[in-house]
Scaffold this motif. Structure first.
Motif, PDB file in Angstrom:
ATOM      1  N   GLU A  78       2.205   8.275   3.625  1.00  0.00           N
ATOM      2  CA  GLU A  78       1.784   7.583   2.410  1.00  0.00           C
ATOM      3  C   GLU A  78       2.535   8.160   1.224  1.00  0.00           C
ATOM      4  O   GLU A  78       2.745   9.377   1.148  1.00  0.00           O
ATOM      5  CB  GLU A  78       0.279   7.724   2.212  1.00  0.00           C
ATOM      6  CG  GLU A  78      -0.281   6.840   1.100  1.00  0.00           C
ATOM      7  CD  GLU A  78      -1.798   6.818   1.078  1.00  0.00           C
ATOM      8  OE1 GLU A  78      -2.364   6.125   0.215  1.00  0.00           O
ATOM      9  OE2 GLU A  78      -2.419   7.502   1.916  1.00  0.00           O
TER      10      GLU A  78
ATOM     11  N   TYR B 132      -2.387  -8.238   3.047  1.00  0.00           N
ATOM     12  CA  TYR B 132      -2.642  -8.164   1.607  1.00  0.00           C
ATOM     13  C   TYR B 132      -1.992  -9.294   0.816  1.00  0.00           C
ATOM     14  O   TYR B 132      -2.317  -9.484  -0.363  1.00  0.00           O
ATOM     15  CB  TYR B 132      -2.195  -6.822   1.010  1.00  0.00           C
ATOM     16  CG  TYR B 132      -3.137  -5.688   1.326  1.00  0.00           C
ATOM     17  CD1 TYR B 132      -4.405  -5.615   0.766  1.00  0.00           C
ATOM     18  CD2 TYR B 132      -2.748  -4.679   2.192  1.00  0.00           C
ATOM     19  CE1 TYR B 132      -5.268  -4.569   1.060  1.00  0.00           C
ATOM     20  CE2 TYR B 132      -3.608  -3.621   2.485  1.00  0.00           C
ATOM     21  CZ  TYR B 132      -4.865  -3.576   1.920  1.00  0.00           C
ATOM     22  OH  TYR B 132      -5.710  -2.543   2.207  1.00  0.00           O
TER      23      TYR B 132
ATOM     24  N   GLU C  71     -10.972  -1.476  -1.136  1.00  0.00           N
ATOM     25  CA  GLU C  71      -9.708  -1.385  -0.423  1.00  0.00           C
ATOM     26  C   GLU C  71      -9.915  -0.939   1.019  1.00  0.00           C
ATOM     27  O   GLU C  71      -9.251  -1.411   1.932  1.00  0.00           O
ATOM     28  CB  GLU C  71      -8.772  -0.383  -1.139  1.00  0.00           C
ATOM     29  CG  GLU C  71      -8.231  -0.896  -2.455  1.00  0.00           C
ATOM     30  CD  GLU C  71      -7.233  -2.033  -2.263  1.00  0.00           C
ATOM     31  OE1 GLU C  71      -6.554  -2.061  -1.230  1.00  0.00           O
ATOM     32  OE2 GLU C  71      -7.148  -2.902  -3.144  1.00  0.00           O
TER      33      GLU C  71
ATOM     34  N   GLU D 198      -4.064  -3.371   5.973  1.00  0.00           N
ATOM     35  CA  GLU D 198      -5.358  -3.901   5.551  1.00  0.00           C
ATOM     36  C   GLU D 198      -6.463  -3.532   6.540  1.00  0.00           C
ATOM     37  O   GLU D 198      -7.618  -3.367   6.166  1.00  0.00           O
ATOM     38  CB  GLU D 198      -5.262  -5.414   5.398  1.00  0.00           C
ATOM     39  CG  GLU D 198      -6.387  -6.019   4.577  1.00  0.00           C
ATOM     40  CD  GLU D 198      -6.102  -7.452   4.182  1.00  0.00           C
ATOM     41  OE1 GLU D 198      -6.946  -8.049   3.493  1.00  0.00           O
ATOM     42  OE2 GLU D 198      -5.028  -7.975   4.552  1.00  0.00           O
TER      43      GLU D 198
ATOM     44  N   GLN E 269       2.363   2.554   2.394  1.00  0.00           N
ATOM     45  CA  GLN E 269       2.152   3.269   3.643  1.00  0.00           C
ATOM     46  C   GLN E 269       3.289   2.956   4.599  1.00  0.00           C
ATOM     47  O   GLN E 269       3.857   1.866   4.580  1.00  0.00           O
ATOM     48  CB  GLN E 269       0.808   2.889   4.271  1.00  0.00           C
ATOM     49  CG  GLN E 269      -0.390   3.347   3.454  1.00  0.00           C
ATOM     50  CD  GLN E 269      -1.710   2.906   4.054  1.00  0.00           C
ATOM     51  OE1 GLN E 269      -1.744   2.032   4.904  1.00  0.00           O
ATOM     52  NE2 GLN E 269      -2.801   3.504   3.610  1.00  0.00           N
TER      53      GLN E 269
ATOM     54  N   THR F 163       0.818  -1.226   0.000  1.00  0.00           N
ATOM     55  CA  THR F 163       0.000   0.000   0.000  1.00  0.00           C
ATOM     56  C   THR F 163       0.839   1.258   0.000  1.00  0.00           C
ATOM     57  O   THR F 163       0.284   2.362  -0.033  1.00  0.00           O
ATOM     58  CB  THR F 163      -0.918   0.018   1.227  1.00  0.00           C
ATOM     59  OG1 THR F 163      -0.114  -0.008   2.419  1.00  0.00           O
ATOM     60  CG2 THR F 163      -1.856  -1.183   1.220  1.00  0.00           C
TER      61      THR F 163
END
Length: 994
Positions: free
Chosen positions: A472, A737, A697, A539, A458, A456
């Motif tokens: 992010e 994920y 998501e 997640e 992140q 992601t």
């Protein structure tokens, strides 16, 4: 009662063969900038450079991936280095005046560096043409003449000796003493003063039989070696520092200690020159492309063809310690899309001028290593609040991107502004180049923990003042405000007053953020103590963090706290003082540790004195009669004293972990969070996380709830180092994920799960959800050491590409690495990796998911090692070299000698080339064609069925009180260590490193 255990005689040959296919220990490459550099050399024909260090190391670099490393026998400073152009040979001068000839040799298609010969000047009066003490034999300067076949040695006593380079032997009858030179100077110049040491030697540009000699007093002499006479003399009077020829050879330049330089004409006849010519600029000939400047902390290469002389980005040798490293983390198998985004962000941070076309000029050699099958990131947190991203996929550790968190806070001082102001006011107007800047605007900015979700993009960065940043990755610059929240970990407990530093004040309002990782949420822990543990579950949009006061859970999607738990004991006064006021507390902790040691010894003596000797004799006779030869007694276990519940810093949170497992009952699984503390407490919370809609998501905006499900207290209250949940097949759970995106095999949710809890003293597997003990291994009781770092890693077989096992890798406080099967916890192999005295190296170690590791061998260098027989990252390169047709290449005899550990713990093979007189001359050499790992102690026990999943367990990197006490040891251990050290120093052996 004496216990017996029946065991089959001999080890399982099939299992032993499998271990050799899975495990092998190698120290492969050193990443970063060499520690304490002292000399630099460049070969323009091969386009390679060499750096020497104060510890006697020699490192040769070419194109990225082309690296050779050697180590002199003695840890003596390398003062000078000279390449024999185009030959792949290097002559080094050490501070003890010894000379060493190194060669790059090829074997099986790969090149490696070996020391061929060494020469030590005679330590006797008269070597310098004088009757002074032996110290006058110190060599001050070296000059290669006659295409590198001969070397001129200038000495401290003013003499010049000539050496045959292929054999490293002195040439008799060609020594030039200071008395011979003084005969050629006028009487009024002598004045009874000595010429001083030889400061400079330069070859003549027109006549190879002549050399230019410069003495410390300022006298310059063009000496005709063939005619053994002085061709010309320049009567300088200023103390000489260096010499340089002008390109045409008609003039020369001398620089002096008072900052001046003089230009002398070499075409003024045979009479002595008393005055220099008019000054002129001695450089900008041949249109030089680049200038390499070796500094104490970094190497700077300037582009001389571009106006402004911009610095050329280095593909390696970046100073890792541009700001002190405070933590590190490794991310394996980085997706290509994320990799490209990080590289792009880094390129936008330092764009190259459009007018420059110069790339890195050191391009010699060929990198023979295959392109890495997966990309690996090494993240380093620094004292100035930055996080640096490094390409750790291959041999060259390449900088990719730098994240700075200082812009979010109002710091105590503005160091960058003061530097800019000073640059504007000072003359001459110097411009700062390079990236080494050890100063920090505020020590509270220091990064303590870093976590990155590679799926992601992140990231979580946690710092010294309790700040937890959720960031992010963005491909475009933005201007936005950052959401700020506070979490009180004390939960309004009475009687606790924070005495440490203040929290950092965040800047308010919209702030500009460049391309790259941009902050979204700032969570401030109260009290603002250093963050000791952090974990991220992208997640679920949850981040957990812990300090010395407790732990918290934060929902960064809804920007609100979920949970706060205080772990302080009523006597935890140390936790309220902060990291800057613990000197007295450290002394107190050391006293408590020594008291426990003395108490343990006294109690042990009392127990031994009170034992019934007759009963012991009877048991011994009974055992001798009844025990068959194929029966072994259970190994004696050390007695482990339980730790007191009121020990200082018992509330420190050491690890945090998210898992989808069975906690409430065996029929329903769900999100859980686990926390382990310094006092051996484990807290397990069941989480109610809203489920995301199919194909979506983000999860719904409903609140996340946390309920305490289990609480475990380890018997000896040993600090919990790591926690991991194993699925029904005994495999670690995949990362967030991975399973939902079909990037990893889905975990087995049908069979019973188990949780692996690693403390400083033992590893233990509990069944879930009952949390009942299943199996354990008492490392401290069996091995007498304590756990410092652990990780679950995948070890692939070199014989079968489809076979792999997941094992537990462990680093102890003694610097040893142990590997255990999972979930059986059976010992597989163990290796000596780091010196036990290297506390900072042990604390900085980080494991990778595929059986490799990194640790700091100096503030500026990472040592990379591998535990896997298949996954090895090491230099594989070649270099095209040409030997002169008439060069006599000596035949060097190599012999293997007993192994000896290097200062940083690197094992290897001793190579002993023969010196010029034929006697063995043991040396250390790095870069051999075949790695020679140390012997592994293999366990004969088999392990459970193979598994292939892997995960990395987060551990703290702080130096603890136990580290210090382990290092101090007892007086008996100290005496033993001194005896072992004396024996090691007495050995005439050395190390070979690739």
């Amino acid at each position: 009662m004496m216990k017996f255990r029946f065991r089959r005689q001999g080890a399982d040959p099939q299992r032993e063969k499998l271990k050799q296919e899975l495990f092998a220990f190698n120290k492969t490459v050193e990443h970063g900038f060499p520690n304490q550099p002292s000399a630099l050399a460049f070969d323009p024909e091969l386009r390679i450079m060499a750096i020497g260090t104060r510890s006697g190391a020699v490192k040769i670099y070419g194109a990225p991936g082309v690296e050779f490393t050697g180590l002199h026998r003695d840890t003596t400073t390398v003062t000078q280095m000279h390449f024999l152009p185009g030959q792949g040979r290097l002559l080094t001068l050490l501070d003890d005046s010894s000379l060493h000839l190194w060669e790059i040799l090829h074997h099986d298609g790969c090149a490696h560096l070996e020391e061929a010969l060494s020469f030590q000047p005679p330590s006797r009066p008269g070597f310098d043409g004088a009757s002074g003490p032996p110290s006058l034999t110190r060599v001050t300067v070296v000059l290669l003449v006659a295409a590198g076949d001969m070397a001129a040695l200038g000495t401290e006593g003013g003499s010049v000796f000539f050496l045959d380079v292929p054999t490293l032997t002195l040439l008799e009858g060609q020594t030039l003493g200071p008395d011979e030179v003084l005969r050629s100077v006028p009487d009024d110049y002598r004045c009874g003063k000595a010429l001083g040491p030889v400061e400079a030697l330069e070859g003549h540009l027109r006549d190879p039989t002549k050399i230019l000699i410069g003495y410390s007093r300022g006298l310059l002499v063009i000496w005709n070696q063939a005619a053994q006479c002085a061709d010309h003399i320049f009567l300088g009077n200023q103390q000489l520092e260096s010499l340089c020829w002008e390109r045409s050879g008609s003039t020369l330049v001398s620089s002096h200690s008072d900052g001046s330089y003089a230009i002398w004409s070499a075409d003024t006849g045979s009479s002595p020159t008393t005055q220099p010519m008019v000054a002129t600029t001695p450089y900008e000939f041949d249109q030089p492309q680049a200038l390499a400047v070796l500094l104490e902390e970094e190497l700077v290469v300037l582009d001389l063809q571009t106006p402004g002389w911009p610095a050329v980005p280095a593909p390696y040798l970046a100073p890792l310690h541009s700001s002190a490293i405070t933590c590190s983390a490794h991310v394996a198998n980085v997706p290509a899309k994320l990799w490209a985004r990080i590289v792009s962000a880094g390129e936008q941070q330092s764009p190259q001028p459009a007018s420059t076309a110069l790339s890195w000029p050191i391009t010699g050699g060929r990198n023979l290593a295959q392109e890495p099958s997966q990309r690996g990131l090494l993240l380093t947190g620094h004292e100035d609040g930055t996080v640096r991203f490094w390409d750790a996929s291959g041999v060259a550790l390449r900088p990719l991107y730098k994240l700075s968190t200082a812009g979010l806070f109002q710091t105590d001082c503005e160091h960058a502004d003061s530097l800019a102001q000073a640059a504007e006011d000072d003359w001459p107007p110097f411009r700062k180049v390079g990236c080494f800047d050890p100063y920090s605007d505020d020590p509270r900015l220091g990064v303590q923990k870093v976590v990155l979700c590679k799926y992601t993009a992140q990231m979580v960065v946690a710092g010294t003042a309790g700040q937890v940043l959720v960031l992010e990755l963005s491909d475009v610059p933005s201007e936005q405000a950052v959401s700020v929240s506070s979490v009180d970990l004390l939960q309004d407990r009475e009687g606790f007053t924070w005495k440490g530093h203040e929290r950092l004040s965040p800047r308010t309002g919209p702030l500009p953020w460049p391309t790259g990782f941009q902050p979204r949420v700032l969570v401030q822990c109260l009290p603002p103590a250093a963050v000791t543990a952090v974990t991220l579950h992208a997640e679920w949009s949850l981040v957990a963090f812990g300090t010395s006061h407790g732990f918290g859970l934060f929902d960064y999607q809804r920007k609100c706290p979920v949970l706060a738990r205080c772990t302080l004991h009523p006597n935890d006064s140390l936790a309220m003082e902060g990291p800057l006021s613990r000197v007295k507390s450290l002394k107190k902790s050391l006293r408590q540790s020594f008291r426990r040691i003395r108490k343990s010894r006294v109690s042990g003596k009392k127990r031994a004195a009170n034992a019934n000797s007759k009963l012991q004799e009877a048991n011994a006779q009974l055992a001798e009669q009844a025990c068959p030869h194929d029966v072994e007694m259970t190994p004696v276990q050390r007695r482990i004293e339980p730790r007191s519940a009121d020990d200082s810093l018992s509330g420190v949170v050491r690890c945090l972990y998210f898992a989808d497992t069975f906690l409430r009952d065996a029929a329903h699984h769900g999100p859980t969070m686990w926390a382990g503390t310094n006092s051996g407490s484990v807290f397990a919370y069941a989480l109610e996380v809203p489920t995301a809609v199919a194909g979506g998501e983000k999860r719904p905006e409903r609140a996340v709830e946390a309920v305490l499900g289990k609480e475990v207290q380890l018997m000896h209250r040993a600090p919990v180092v790591a926690i991991a949940v194993l699925d029904g097949r005994g495999r670690p759970l995949p990362e967030p994920y991975e399973a939902s995106r079909d990037l990893a095999q889905a975990p087995d949710m049908q069979g019973g799960h188990a949780v692996l809890i690693a403390s400083e003293e033992q590893f233990k597997v509990f069944t879930l959800p009952k949390v009942s003990a299943k199996t354990k291994f008492k490392l401290t009781a069996h091995e007498g050491c304590r756990v410092r770092k652990v990780a679950l890693a995948t070890f692939a077989s070199v014989a079968c590409e489809d076979y792999a096992e997941t094992c537990l890798a462990c680093l102890t406080n003694l610097g040893d690495v142990h590997v255990f099967s999972v979930p059986g916890l059976r010992p597989q192999v163990h290796y000596s990796c780091i010196r036990k005295e290297d506390i900072s190296g042990i604390a900085s170690c980080v494991f990778t998911r595929h059986g490799q590791g990194f640790y700091l061998i100096s503030p500026s260098e990472f040592e990379r090692f591998s535990l896997s027989a298949r996954n090895i990252t090491e230099p594989l390169c070649s270099l095209d070299i040409s030997w002169p047709g008439d060069a006599a290449r000596a035949s060097y005899g190599l012999r293997e000698s007993p192994k000896l550990s290097q200062a940083n713990g690197t094992p290897g093979i001793v190579l002993a080339p023969r010196s010029h007189d034929g006697s063995p001359s043991p040396v250390r050499s790095m870069g051999t064609d075949t790695p020679q790992p140390p012997e592994a102690t293999l366990s004969p026990m088999s392990i459970d069925s193979a598994t292939s999943a892997d995960t990395t367990l987060d551990t703290t990197g702080d130096v603890t009180v136990e580290d210090v006490t382990d290092f101090l040891g007892s007086s008996e251990e100290s005496e033993k260590n001194l005896r072992n050290l004396a024996e090691d120093e007495a050995r005439a052996c050395a190390i070979l490193i690739k």
